[in-house]
Motif scaffolding. Sequence first.
Motif, mmCIF file in Angstrom:
data_model
loop_
_atom_site.group_PDB
_atom_site.id
_atom_site.type_symbol
_atom_site.label_atom_id
_atom_site.label_comp_id
_atom_site.label_asym_id
_atom_site.label_seq_id
_atom_site.Cartn_x
_atom_site.Cartn_y
_atom_site.Cartn_z
ATOM 1 N N SER A 1 -6.962 10.784 5.568
ATOM 2 C CA SER A 1 -6.079 10.850 4.392
ATOM 3 C C SER A 1 -6.864 11.162 3.125
ATOM 4 O O SER A 1 -6.392 11.902 2.254
ATOM 5 C CB SER A 1 -5.324 9.532 4.243
ATOM 6 O OG SER A 1 -6.224 8.456 4.008
ATOM 7 N N ILE B 1 0.830 -1.208 0.000
ATOM 8 C CA ILE B 1 0.000 0.000 0.000
ATOM 9 C C ILE B 1 0.859 1.251 0.000
ATOM 10 O O ILE B 1 0.587 2.219 -0.728
ATOM 11 C CB ILE B 1 -0.954 -0.016 1.209
ATOM 12 C CG1 ILE B 1 -1.756 -1.332 1.237
ATOM 13 C CG2 ILE B 1 -1.875 1.178 1.182
ATOM 14 C CD1 ILE B 1 -2.554 -1.598 0.005
ATOM 15 N N GLU B 2 1.919 1.263 0.812
ATOM 16 C CA GLU B 2 2.760 2.453 0.887
ATOM 17 C C GLU B 2 3.496 2.696 -0.418
ATOM 18 O O GLU B 2 3.723 3.851 -0.803
ATOM 19 C CB GLU B 2 3.754 2.294 2.044
ATOM 20 C CG GLU B 2 3.112 2.265 3.418
ATOM 21 C CD GLU B 2 2.374 3.554 3.721
ATOM 22 O OE1 GLU B 2 2.762 4.612 3.189
ATOM 23 O OE2 GLU B 2 1.392 3.506 4.490
ATOM 24 N N GLU C 1 -7.260 5.929 -1.840
ATOM 25 C CA GLU C 1 -7.366 6.273 -0.422
ATOM 26 C C GLU C 1 -8.704 5.826 0.161
ATOM 27 O O GLU C 1 -8.785 5.422 1.323
ATOM 28 C CB GLU C 1 -7.186 7.784 -0.241
ATOM 29 C CG GLU C 1 -5.788 8.287 -0.538
ATOM 30 C CD GLU C 1 -4.756 7.735 0.427
ATOM 31 O OE1 GLU C 1 -5.131 7.327 1.535
ATOM 32 O OE2 GLU C 1 -3.569 7.694 0.066
ATOM 33 N N ARG D 1 0.965 4.349 -2.631
ATOM 34 C CA ARG D 1 0.735 5.727 -2.196
ATOM 35 C C ARG D 1 1.904 6.621 -2.606
ATOM 36 O O ARG D 1 1.700 7.774 -3.028
ATOM 37 C CB ARG D 1 0.523 5.747 -0.686
ATOM 38 C CG ARG D 1 0.150 7.105 -0.153
ATOM 39 C CD ARG D 1 -0.185 7.056 1.325
ATOM 40 N NE ARG D 1 -1.501 6.446 1.550
ATOM 41 C CZ ARG D 1 -1.698 5.325 2.220
ATOM 42 N NH1 ARG D 1 -0.674 4.662 2.714
ATOM 43 N NH2 ARG D 1 -2.916 4.842 2.395
ATOM 44 N N HIS E 1 -8.152 1.949 0.571
ATOM 45 C CA HIS E 1 -7.042 1.456 1.380
ATOM 46 C C HIS E 1 -6.598 2.415 2.472
ATOM 47 O O HIS E 1 -5.789 2.023 3.323
ATOM 48 C CB HIS E 1 -5.829 1.149 0.482
ATOM 49 C CG HIS E 1 -6.109 0.156 -0.588
ATOM 50 N ND1 HIS E 1 -6.207 -1.205 -0.346
ATOM 51 C CD2 HIS E 1 -6.318 0.302 -1.924
ATOM 52 C CE1 HIS E 1 -6.457 -1.836 -1.475
ATOM 53 N NE2 HIS E 1 -6.531 -0.949 -2.447
ATOM 54 N N GLY E 2 -7.073 3.645 2.460
ATOM 55 C CA GLY E 2 -6.628 4.624 3.437
ATOM 56 C C GLY E 2 -7.695 4.927 4.466
ATOM 57 O O GLY E 2 -8.722 4.244 4.583
ATOM 58 N N SER E 3 -7.451 5.986 5.205
ATOM 59 C CA SER E 3 -8.386 6.422 6.241
ATOM 60 C C SER E 3 -9.200 7.612 5.725
ATOM 61 O O SER E 3 -8.933 8.166 4.655
ATOM 62 C CB SER E 3 -7.613 6.815 7.509
ATOM 63 O OG SER E 3 -6.717 7.880 7.225
#
Length: 947
Positions: free
Chosen positions: A598, A562-563, A590, A566, A593-595
């Motif tokens: 974010s 994921i990083e 995002e 990103r 997979h993100g919050s």
Amino acid sequence: MTYDACDRDRKHRIDKMATPGGMMNKKKKDFLGVSAPLGYVPGLGRGATGFTTRSDIGPAREANDISDDRHPAPKKKKKDDDDEEEDLNDNNYDEFAGYGGSLFNTGPYEKDDEEADAIYEAIDKRMDEKRKERREKRFREEIEKYRQERPKIQQQFSDLKRELSEVSEDDWLNIPEVGDARNKHQRNPRADKITPMPDTFLQKHAMSSETMTKLDARQQALGGIATPFPGAMTPGMLTPTGEYDLRKIGEARNTLMDVKLNQVSDSVSGQTVVDPKGYLTDLQSMLPSYAGDVADVKKARLLLKSVRETNPNHPPAWIASARLEEVTGKLQAARNIIMRGSEVCPRSEDVWLEAARLQPGDTAKAVIAQAVRHLPNSVKIWIRASDLESETRTKRKVFRKALEHIPNSVKLWKLAIELEGQEDARILLSRAVECCPSSVELWLALAKLENYDNARKVLNKARENIPTDRKIWITAAKLEEAEGNHTNVDKIIDRALSSLRSNMVEINREQWIKDAEECEQAGSIVTCQSIIRAVIGVGLEDEDRETTWMDDADSSASHHAIECSRAIYAHALTVFPSRKKIWLEAAYFEKNHGSRESLESLLQKAVGHCPKAEVLWLMGAKSKWLAGDVPAARSILALAFQANPNSEEIWLAAVKLESENNEDERARRLLARARNSAPTARVWMKSVKLEWQLDCIDRARQLLDEGVKHYADFSKLWMMRGQIAEQLGEREDARKTYQQGLKKCSHSVPLWLLAARLEEKVGNLTKARALLEKARLSCPQCPDLWLEAVRAESRAGNKNIAQATMARAMQDSPSSGILWAEAIFLEARPQRKTKSVDALKRCEHDPQVLLAVSKLFWSERKISKAREWFNRTVKIEPDLGDAWANFFRFEIQHGNEEQQESVRKRCVEAEPRHGELWCNVSKNIKNWRCKTNEILPMVASTISTVF
């Protein structure tokens, strides 16, 4: 009788035969037997076009004339049976007429005859081709009818045979053996009868082990010689009173065998020749374990013997010979051969390893010891020597002795270090990197065991010894990140690239991205992002960067990095800050997979660079709304209005925000402003829907009248107008509304369906059929119209008509998933499985077909399979609300609370919007404020579990 031109030659020959003396003239005419000229027509010169015979006009006598039977012709003499047989001699065979000759042929077979036969044959062939299609069609129909009436056993069990592929290995093993199918009486007719045993029989068998020392009276009468009963022995011997004692016979046999073994166990010299205890074991070992042909074994043994004798210094010959003897069960012979091979080829590593493998424990150690003396620098032999040891202490000694002889073997160092503790391993590694300075793995292992300062020194030494390896630089970056020196990470990665380039090392972009993914899995996020920023643009053309980076981001996301994804999106947005597509891709990433924080931060940056992108504004407002921050959502929409003053999407989003939060008056004012500043058909439709939802029917009708004047070609306005009339019970007004709407929107399928359903509701099925037929002419190849026609007939109870309509529908739309799904449940239960297989072949990934198959397994009570197919359906199409509703209903019936809650949660995350049953509930005016988690059980309650 008139002859045509094709029979002119035959007529000519008959005329010649009819002339007096035509066949009796002894002098042969010149023209007889000569073929006629080309194009010759007999009698044409004198005007004849044919002739008439008696068969045309009848006999040339009156009815009362005296018959000629008064003088009948003399009867021919009856021939014998032998004379009636055909002459099958080869001289009597004719290629055209056969053995018996032609019935009408009295002359030679000429070109005209051949041409006439060809014409007849062509005509017959043409007539046969005309009838061929009908004949084949009738034959196929008869075959199909016959197979339907009398299906093969293979066809009757085809579905069961397909299910055999899903049977597990345990199920196969648990299949019971086939028993005796006969009933109990047939198997043992006297099994149910019990005959009591006489006391004399029991007493006789109780005394069967006793002996008697005197003769029986009957034996005394016979002088003690005769044996009047079976089992009796001669006088003077012990005679069993009963039958033979089998147990004692077995004991006697064992005793006799022991005596024989004892006799042969000792020889004259006192050495043991036969081991009594291991005798049977030796016999077992002598059994051949090779299942092949004995002749092949003999040939192979001779060939290998020839190879050994021809070239005794060839190690593979000795190894092959030993393995041949091992396969055939002669293990001792194999050991002898391989030991002779080790004597002949003492410098062969493979021969010693094979000898150690064939020998038992201690003997193998002795063999390896000899091998070490001959080959002290063989790594494999030293490893084999350590494997033969069972204690760790002894293994360490073996490896240390091996490292004395081979100090530059990386493999030996690794194996030796694995057996040591942390401190001893660090000491060994410090010595190993001195002996093997080119091994990257040893340097990195030593760096991991050292502290921060010593690890930096170790890595610097490793970089000096191996300047072309990238892993040393990446390990150094991870070391700095672990110490919290994040600023040094980018410097190390940049220096790594420049150093590798200076040492003529090619920078492989894909390999570096893979290293970044490994760093992320190891927890080094900063190092991962730094690597991505450094190598993401290496070797790419300017025009290919955007598409390549998007593909790289998707690939990393699929690898659960994921990083990395990103970081790729972040770098792409710094290079292309005004690209709406990249911002959308990053926002969706995002979201998945993100919050929430974010996502909102990314969207805030996105609308700053792309203020005209309406979807970015709407995503930001929706995120705030779902988080419960309605004022923040309003402020975002206000900013969106400033950037896009006449945007229909933003107007409608603002209206939805207010209406969902019970601000009806604000929603009305927004819609009024929207109708003035941005009047579109959707704005009018939303205005009508809001008034309808608020039960202001008159206001809704007023807006509809105005809307259809401005947007007469927008079908949804006509549909809403007709539905409101139906709701009020004004069916005639609804019928007129649908008719007017169809004149303006003749290609609107939902409008046709509403009109047909209205006629069906009032009981006018014929009118509904006509409307659907008309609709199919206006909208050809539309599966929804065919499906409605089939269901209308099914609801009316016309099953045969429904099946016929379905057949026509499948011909018109052979790849429609909704038609195949409906066709499965139109069939009888035994044929549904076969129909589902055909549907999956034609529409493998269609969600409607997958849903139908799931329901089929559900109806057959195959719970695990049904759950698996439901999961597959909602995974392929998460927007299909009907699939979620059926899945939830299934879990209510067969699952537990945890499984039901899992389906509910996944459905809320998917937010389905489509599906026939789902839309019937969600678009109902009474349920306009219901959320997804409320609509799901309502739709599930409408689903019938009887299919």
